[in-house]
Structure formats: structure tokens, C-alpha cells
Write a protein that holds these residues in place. Structure first.
Motif, PDB file in Angstrom:
ATOM      1  N   THR A 102       0.833  -1.208   0.000  1.00  0.00           N
ATOM      2  CA  THR A 102       0.000   0.000   0.000  1.00  0.00           C
ATOM      3  C   THR A 102       0.862   1.250   0.000  1.00  0.00           C
ATOM      4  N   THR A 103       1.894   1.273   0.827  1.00  0.00           N
ATOM      5  CA  THR A 103       2.799   2.426   0.883  1.00  0.00           C
ATOM      6  C   THR A 103       3.470   2.650  -0.461  1.00  0.00           C
ATOM      7  N   ALA A 104       3.955   1.576  -1.075  1.00  0.00           N
ATOM      8  CA  ALA A 104       4.635   1.693  -2.364  1.00  0.00           C
ATOM      9  C   ALA A 104       3.702   2.222  -3.451  1.00  0.00           C
ATOM     10  N   VAL A 105       2.455   1.751  -3.453  1.00  0.00           N
ATOM     11  CA  VAL A 105       1.496   2.198  -4.474  1.00  0.00           C
ATOM     12  C   VAL A 105       1.157   3.667  -4.281  1.00  0.00           C
ATOM     13  N   LEU A 106       0.935   4.094  -3.048  1.00  0.00           N
ATOM     14  CA  LEU A 106       0.639   5.509  -2.801  1.00  0.00           C
ATOM     15  C   LEU A 106       1.794   6.400  -3.245  1.00  0.00           C
ATOM     16  N   ILE A 107       3.012   5.983  -2.952  1.00  0.00           N
ATOM     17  CA  ILE A 107       4.185   6.763  -3.378  1.00  0.00           C
ATOM     18  C   ILE A 107       4.238   6.842  -4.900  1.00  0.00           C
ATOM     19  N   HIS A 108       3.966   5.727  -5.561  1.00  0.00           N
ATOM     20  CA  HIS A 108       4.007   5.718  -7.035  1.00  0.00           C
ATOM     21  C   HIS A 108       2.914   6.606  -7.625  1.00  0.00           C
ATOM     22  N   LEU A 109       1.731   6.580  -7.045  1.00  0.00           N
ATOM     23  CA  LEU A 109       0.658   7.446  -7.535  1.00  0.00           C
ATOM     24  C   LEU A 109       1.057   8.913  -7.413  1.00  0.00           C
ATOM     25  N   LEU A 110       1.720   9.244  -6.315  1.00  0.00           N
ATOM     26  CA  LEU A 110       2.150  10.620  -6.096  1.00  0.00           C
ATOM     27  C   LEU A 110       3.277  10.999  -7.056  1.00  0.00           C
ATOM     28  N   GLU A 111       4.280  10.146  -7.162  1.00  0.00           N
ATOM     29  CA  GLU A 111       5.454  10.482  -7.963  1.00  0.00           C
ATOM     30  C   GLU A 111       5.216  10.345  -9.461  1.00  0.00           C
ATOM     31  N   SER A 112       4.157   9.657  -9.868  1.00  0.00           N
ATOM     32  CA  SER A 112       3.797   9.588 -11.291  1.00  0.00           C
ATOM     33  C   SER A 112       2.750  10.635 -11.645  1.00  0.00           C
ATOM     34  N   ASP A 113       2.498  11.560 -10.705  1.00  0.00           N
ATOM     35  CA  ASP A 113       1.595  12.700 -10.901  1.00  0.00           C
ATOM     36  C   ASP A 113       0.154  12.278 -11.156  1.00  0.00           C
ATOM     37  N   ARG A 114      -0.266  11.195 -10.536  1.00  0.00           N
ATOM     38  CA  ARG A 114      -1.668  10.787 -10.637  1.00  0.00           C
ATOM     39  C   ARG A 114      -2.493  11.389  -9.506  1.00  0.00           C
ATOM     40  N   ILE A 115      -1.824  11.783  -8.418  1.00  0.00           N
ATOM     41  CA  ILE A 115      -2.507  12.413  -7.289  1.00  0.00           C
ATOM     42  C   ILE A 115      -1.679  13.592  -6.784  1.00  0.00           C
ATOM     43  N   VAL A 160      -5.152  -7.524  -4.207  1.00  0.00           N
ATOM     44  CA  VAL A 160      -6.315  -7.711  -5.082  1.00  0.00           C
ATOM     45  C   VAL A 160      -6.660  -6.396  -5.772  1.00  0.00           C
ATOM     46  N   THR A 161      -6.670  -6.417  -7.093  1.00  0.00           N
ATOM     47  CA  THR A 161      -7.108  -5.241  -7.851  1.00  0.00           C
ATOM     48  C   THR A 161      -8.582  -5.412  -8.205  1.00  0.00           C
ATOM     49  N   ARG A 162      -9.329  -4.297  -8.121  1.00  0.00           N
ATOM     50  CA  ARG A 162     -10.768  -4.342  -8.387  1.00  0.00           C
ATOM     51  C   ARG A 162     -11.195  -3.348  -9.468  1.00  0.00           C
ATOM     52  N   SER A 163     -10.257  -2.590  -9.994  1.00  0.00           N
ATOM     53  CA  SER A 163     -10.591  -1.651 -11.070  1.00  0.00           C
ATOM     54  C   SER A 163      -9.530  -1.751 -12.157  1.00  0.00           C
ATOM     55  N   ALA A 164      -9.941  -1.457 -13.400  1.00  0.00           N
ATOM     56  CA  ALA A 164      -9.004  -1.544 -14.521  1.00  0.00           C
ATOM     57  C   ALA A 164      -7.864  -0.554 -14.361  1.00  0.00           C
ATOM     58  N   LYS A 165      -8.155   0.645 -13.855  1.00  0.00           N
ATOM     59  CA  LYS A 165      -7.096   1.649 -13.726  1.00  0.00           C
ATOM     60  C   LYS A 165      -6.064   1.225 -12.686  1.00  0.00           C
ATOM     61  N   MET A 166      -6.500   0.569 -11.609  1.00  0.00           N
ATOM     62  CA  MET A 166      -5.539   0.098 -10.610  1.00  0.00           C
ATOM     63  C   MET A 166      -4.742  -1.080 -11.144  1.00  0.00           C
ATOM     64  N   GLU A 167      -5.377  -1.927 -11.920  1.00  0.00           N
ATOM     65  CA  GLU A 167      -4.654  -3.044 -12.528  1.00  0.00           C
ATOM     66  C   GLU A 167      -3.537  -2.516 -13.429  1.00  0.00           C
ATOM     67  N   THR A 168      -3.806  -1.434 -14.149  1.00  0.00           N
ATOM     68  CA  THR A 168      -2.776  -0.816 -14.995  1.00  0.00           C
ATOM     69  C   THR A 168      -1.600  -0.332 -14.152  1.00  0.00           C
ATOM     70  N   VAL A 169      -1.904   0.287 -13.019  1.00  0.00           N
ATOM     71  CA  VAL A 169      -0.855   0.800 -12.136  1.00  0.00           C
ATOM     72  C   VAL A 169      -0.009  -0.346 -11.579  1.00  0.00           C
ATOM     73  N   ILE A 170      -0.652  -1.415 -11.150  1.00  0.00           N
ATOM     74  CA  ILE A 170       0.085  -2.553 -10.580  1.00  0.00           C
ATOM     75  C   ILE A 170       0.982  -3.190 -11.634  1.00  0.00           C
ATOM     76  N   GLN A 171       0.469  -3.371 -12.843  1.00  0.00           N
ATOM     77  CA  GLN A 171       1.295  -3.927 -13.922  1.00  0.00           C
ATOM     78  C   GLN A 171       2.489  -3.028 -14.203  1.00  0.00           C
ATOM     79  N   GLU A 172       2.257  -1.745 -14.187  1.00  0.00           N
ATOM     80  CA  GLU A 172       3.324  -0.759 -14.423  1.00  0.00           C
ATOM     81  C   GLU A 172       4.393  -0.861 -13.337  1.00  0.00           C
ATOM     82  N   MET A 173       3.978  -0.980 -12.092  1.00  0.00           N
ATOM     83  CA  MET A 173       4.921  -1.053 -10.983  1.00  0.00           C
ATOM     84  C   MET A 173       5.722  -2.357 -11.001  1.00  0.00           C
TER      85      MET A 173
END
Length: 454
Positions: free
Chosen positions: A116-129, A317-330
Motif C-alpha cells: 500500500t505504501t509503495a502504491v501511494l508513493i508511485h501514484l504521487l510520484e507519477s503525478d496521478r494524485i 487484489v485489484t478491483r478496477s481496470a485503472k488500478m490493474e494498470t498501475v500494478i502492472q506498471e509497478m
């Protein structure tokens, strides 16, 4: 009756039917919806509770989105996902994986794998949030926890690890900056409330573009810490200076430091002895363990293989297509070390707690209503609950009923933690093994029936 008086009745209705009967989950949604901004969440011995301002004109949405009285889950499944879930046990799934954050420091800091920590950091550093709404232990005091808006890598990491006391989060919505995008970490009831707000078009709720959350079994009332301290001989005049729920190597331990220099450590499987005595009402009434309305749900990966390896592994567990894209990217960028996992195998890692929520939660709520007490209505019920499972629930609920009494809690405070911890763990494992056949019976074919509209 004027429209204004009808609106005012919402706050009164919440107070009378949810807060006073003790089924409020303390999410903060109703406080966030007070247009005057005068209502607040107050810290109590049983977690956060809303204090509605005199004459608060709450909209009807505050009632509709209240998870304490129950949200219509089948309707929310349709509104958010467009269909009922393929799995009634863990909700809609796009993909299931097991693994951990590739950065050793993030993995070590997390409750299990640091995902969870890693995903939040990636969302921030990839300018998604522009910010992440997270719960941080130690704010405003060492024994307390609060929702904060993290706007940097360091602030996100500072909020890593689990928090096992209730924390209001949704009352932070009025503080969101217009035009900014956010991610949030929520427990199941809060996630459902947020999705109801989003489906209803609430503007601040819609600024939250990513919802992440942990698998959530049981939480503790804040008073549990008092008993833990007393059982370890800590005096009232020796205040706590720091508290971590999952310190050290996975699965971690409760670590409390006091002003006098005392350092108390208790393995997670040991301090669970507090659960029968201080389990929250929310834990008992919820029917969602796997955080079914999150884009990403994360839990400990309990299996002999992972436990032997150590280091912390998570079910992801991914439940949305956009999150699945992020996980694959990471994964492609070596930010996450994840392997595909069979959905059923992952479910079996938590079969005991899934049953505790799905069938146990239903039975406990039903029995509350039968005895004239308030209970949430989720708009669905299990197709079948074997008689043997009902008998097991009688035993479980009896333990909680006795444990919640003042004499039981007082007696517990007199027993040293080093004695009660190991004894409780052995008893827990024995009970788990003895009840496993009954609690797992019928889970493979578990179905929910959608209640008829009332």
C-alpha cells in the motif's frame, strides 16, 4: 412540514437510531456533510463519534451514506461496479497476486509487504494524485491516530503500518483543495460510505480518484491500551511516548515506550488476547472483510510458505481496470515483487475471518434485531447458514458478551501479559482448529440473497 425541518431531522435520526444505540462506525461522513461545518467528530472511549451542531441541517445523503445503519450493498455493487460480484466472499476481482514492495526499506516499514505504501508513493510520484489521505499513529498524541493528508514520499512512509483502533477519515473531505486529486486508505465501512457519496455526486468525494484499503478483521476500543499497560505494570503517571502496532519483522509486535523509559513488546499473536474483551461493535456487525469497494485491497498473506520465508508478504487484489494498470506498471518497473495467485487459494488464507464477517456478522446482526437492538441492514443475507455454524456463533458471541463486562476487563488487567499472551494464543489455535470444519463448511459455495426492496 417544511423542507428545512425535514433536513434537520437527519441529524436527529442519526443520533437516535445510530449513535445512541451504539452502531455508529465513526467514519465521519455525516460530519463532512454538515454545510455549516459546525459538527465535529469527538474522541471517546469507544472511538470517534459525531457531535452534530444544534440545528444541523444535514442532507438526506448523510443518512443514505451512513454505514452504521447499513448501506444497501447490492445497490452499491450495481452503482459502482455495474453488477453483483462474482465472489460473494471477497467481492469483485480483476486480479489476485501475492508479494511485497521491492524497496526493502518500504517493505520493512509496512505492516506486511509494504504494498500500500509503495502504491501511494508511485501514484504521487507519477503525478496521478496531489496528496494521499492516510491514517497516522501518534497524531495528535502517541496513543491516538488521525487521518492526515500526505503530500510527500516521506509523509506517506511515516503513515505506514496498521492502526488497530477506530479512526474517522471521511470528515477530512471538507479540507480537500478544489481541483486537487487524492488517493485514500479506508477500512471497509468507510470505503462503502465514500462510494455512496461518489455515486451521489458529492464533489469532494469525487476528488478521491483512488481508494486503497486493508483486509479488516477486528479493531480494538482505545481502552484496550489501558488494560495492556496495567497488565504490564505501567503506572498511570508514566505516560506513553510512542506506540507502534506492527513494529519489527513481520508479522510484527506491539511496541509501547513510556516516559520512564519502559519498552513493552508483545507479539501480534500474543496481544490478540485483547480482542475478546475490547473488540469494537463495528468489527462484529460488519460483513465485509476484504474491503470490497476499494480499487486495491491488501492483506497479510498467511501461508506456511510465506511464514517460513519471513519478511512480510501480502495478498494484493485489484478491483478496477485503472488500478490493474498501475500494478502492472509497478511490476514492470521493479517497484513491486508480485506473483499471480489463485483467487480461491488466496481466499483460503483468510477463510476463518471471512466466515467471521460474512456469516458471523449476519447472525450477530440478526440476533440483535431479534432482541430489539439496533443493527445495520446491508440489503442481503446468506442463502444458507448451517445449524452447526449457528451453534459456533453462540459460543463466539457469548465470549464477547462476557469479555465486554467490567469485571472481566478488570480481571484481565491483573494478569501479566507474558502469561495471558501465550495462553491465549494456544487457546486461539486450539479453537481455530476445532471450529475450522464448521466455519469452512459451505464457504466454497457461499451465496448471498438480495433482499426484496422494502
Amino acid at each position: 412540514m417544511s423542507s428545512t425541518s425535514v433536513i434537520r431531522n437527519v441529524a436527529e435520526r442519526l443520533d437516535r437510531k445510530v449513535v445512541k444505540p451504539g452502531i455508529c462506525v465513526g467514519c465521519g461522513a455525516c460530519v463532512a456533510l454538515d454545510p455549516s461545518g459546525a459538527s465535529v467528530m469527538e474522541r471517546t472511549a469507544k472511538g470517534p463519534r459525531p457531535v452534530h451542531a444544534m440545528g444541523a441541517e444535514l442532507p438526506e445523503l448523510a443518512w443514505e451514506a451512513c454505514p452504521g445503519k447499513g448501506i444497501d450493498y447490492p445497490k452499491l455493487y450495481h452503482d459502482h461496479y455495474g453488477a453483483l460480484p462474482g465472489s460473494w466472499l471477497v467481492g469483485p476481482i480483476i486480479a489476485t497476486r501475492t508479494g511485497y514492495a521491492a524497496d526493502p526499506a518500504i517493505r520493512a516499514r509496512g505492516a506486511s509487504g509494504g504494498v500500500t505504501t509503495a502504491v501511494l508513493i508511485h501514484l504521487l510520484e507519477s503525478d496521478r494524485i496531489d496528496g494521499a489521505i492516510v491514517v497516522r499513529q501518534g497524531i495528535p498524541a502517541p496513543r491516538e491516530a488521525s487521518a492526515v493528508i500526505a503530500r510527500s514520499r516521506e509523509e506517506i512512509i511515516a503513515a505506514a503500518q496498521s492502526v488497530y483502533i477506530p479512526v474517522s477519515v471521511l470528515d477530512i473531505l471538507p479540507r480537500l483543495e478544489a481541483g486537487k486529486r487524492y488517493a485514500v486508505t479506508l477500512v471497509p465501512e468507510q470505503a462503502a460510505a465514500l462510494r455512496r457519496l461518489q455515486a451521489s455526486g458529492h464533489p469532494q468525494a469525487r476528488q478521491i480518484e483512488w481508494v486503497l484499503g486493508p483486509y479488516t478483521g477486528t479493531a480494538l476500543y482505545p481502552a484496550a491500551i489501558d488494560t495492556f499497560l496495567r497488565s504490564n505494570g505501567v503506572k498511570k503517571d508514566d505516560p506513553v511516548t510512542s506506540l507502534e502496532w506492527r513494529a519489527g519483522d513481520w508479522p510484527g509486535y506491539l511496541e509501547i515506550r513510556t516516559k520512564s523509559g519502559k519498552v513493552l513488546r508483545s507479539k501480534k499473536v500474543y496481544y490478540n488476547f485483547l480482542i475478546p474483551f475490547f473488540v469494537t461493535q463495528t468489527s462484529l456487525q460488519s460483513m465485509d472483510f476484504a474491503n470490497e469497494f476499494c480499487d486495491l485491497s491488501v492483506g497479510d498473506a498467511w501461508s506456511p510458505k510465506f511464514e517460513a520465508e519471513g519478511g512480510g508478504h501480502s495478498v494484493v487484489v485489484t478491483r478496477s481496470a485503472k488500478m490493474e494498470t498501475v500494478i502492472q506498471e509497478m511490476v514492470a518497473q521493479n517497484l513491486l515483487a508480485l506473483d499471480a495467485e489463485d483467487d480461491l487459494k488466496a481466499t483460503e488464507m483468510h477463510g476463518h475471518m471471512i466466515d467471521f464477517k460474512k456469516r458471523g456478522g449476519y447472525l450477530r446482526n440478526r440476533w440483535r434485531r431479534m432482541t430489539g437492538r439496533a443493527a445495520p441492514d446491508y440489503g442481503m443475507h446468506p442463502a444458507a447458514v448451517p445449524a452447526s455454524r449457528r451453534a459456533v456463533e453462540v459460543a463466539i458471541s457469548s465470549i464477547f458478551a462476557v469479555g465486554s463486562t467490567w469485571p472481566a476487563r478488570f480481571a484481565l488487567s491483573l494478569i501479566p501479559e507474558k502469561v495471558i499472551g501465550p495462553v491465549f494464543n494456544k487457546a486461539r489455535l486450539s479453537w481455530k482448529n476445532a471450529s475450522k470444519p464448521t466455519k469452512r463448511k459451505g464457504l466454497a459455495d457461499f451465496k448471498m440473497i438480495v433482499d426484496e426492496e422494502k
